[in-house]
Design an enzyme around this catalytic site. Sequence first.
Site, mmCIF file in Angstrom:
data_model
loop_
_atom_site.group_PDB
_atom_site.id
_atom_site.type_symbol
_atom_site.label_atom_id
_atom_site.label_comp_id
_atom_site.label_asym_id
_atom_site.label_seq_id
_atom_site.Cartn_x
_atom_site.Cartn_y
_atom_site.Cartn_z
ATOM 1 N N CYS A 101 2.816 55.065 47.909
ATOM 2 C CA CYS A 101 2.076 54.234 48.885
ATOM 3 C C CYS A 101 1.776 54.848 49.917
ATOM 4 O O CYS A 101 0.982 55.959 49.859
ATOM 5 C CB CYS A 101 2.772 52.921 49.051
ATOM 6 N N CYS A 103 4.359 55.197 53.176
ATOM 7 C CA CYS A 103 5.184 55.364 54.005
ATOM 8 C C CYS A 103 5.034 56.638 54.944
ATOM 9 O O CYS A 103 4.753 57.366 54.475
ATOM 10 C CB CYS A 103 6.616 55.405 53.303
#
Lengths: 193, 93
Positions: A101, A103
Site C-alpha cells: 500500500c 506505509c
Amino acid sequence: MTIATLDHDTLLKALQRVLADKDIARPDEIAERIRITDAGTPAQGARMVAKAWCDPAFRTLMLADGASAAALLDIPMRGAPPLGVLENTADLHHLVVCTLCSCYPRAVLGYPPFWFKSAAYRARAVRDPLGLLTEFGTTLPASTALRVVDSTADYRWMVLPLRPHGTENWSEAELASLVHAGDMIGVTIPTVA
Amino acid sequence: MSLAPGTSVRVKADWPELRGRCHIRTPHYVRGETGTILRHLGDFPNPEDLAFARPAAATPLYHVRFDQPSLWGEGAPGDDIVIELFAHWLEPL
C-alpha cells in the site's frame, strides 16, 4: 437538499459534531492530530540524520529506537507507529518500499513523494532495485550490497544515509540541508554540490 | 512461539484471497519461499482480524530476509529483501 449538494465545510463540521456527540473524537483532539500531521516534513528526518552524524550517543539511540530519538528532537510521535532506522554503511545500502500500500514514516518524513505509492515504484523496487536506483541517478560501489526493505506491517522505516565526504567541519544545520526525502527512502544519496 | 535470529523459515504457500474476503500483509512474491529470521520486531495485533473489527490477538512480528536472486532468478548475488511477516505465516525448517 441531499448530502451530495452540501459543501465540504458543512459536511466536515457536521461530522466533527457527530464525532464529538458520540464521544469518539473531541475537536481539540482533532486539532492536535492536524498539528502533528502538519509537523511531519522531510526536514524533521533530516535533522535526525544530521544529529546522528555528529552525536554518536544519539546515533546509537536512533538505531535502537527511532521514535525515542525523534521525540528527543521534539518531533511529535504520539500515536505514531514504531520507527525503524536502517543504517547505510560502505557495505550495505537500504531501499524502502511498501509493496502492499503506502506505509511511510510520516511523522518524520511527511507525505510521501508522488511516485512512492505508484504501482511502478512498488513493483520495481523489489524486482529490479538496481535498475530503479540507476534511473534515480544513484550508482552504488560494486562492493556495496543492496537490501530492499518492504514495509508490510506495523513498523515504519527510514534510512540513515552515509555522511558525504568533504563535510567534516559542517554544522548540524548545514548537514541537515543536504538531506532530502529520497535519501531517507534510499533512492538517492546525499551529495555535496 | 519464538523464532531465533538465523532460523530458516518457509512462508506458507497459502492464498486466502481465493477463499473470500480477507486482509493480509504477506506479499504474494514470498509465499512458498524460504527466508531467514533477522529479528523479532515485537508483538502486534493480528491485522487479519483488526481489519474486520474482530478481536485481534497480539502476534509475533519478524523481520525476515530473502535472497534477491533466489526470489526472482535475477539480481546481484548478496542483495536481499527484508520483510515484516507475522508468525502464523512462517514454518520453521
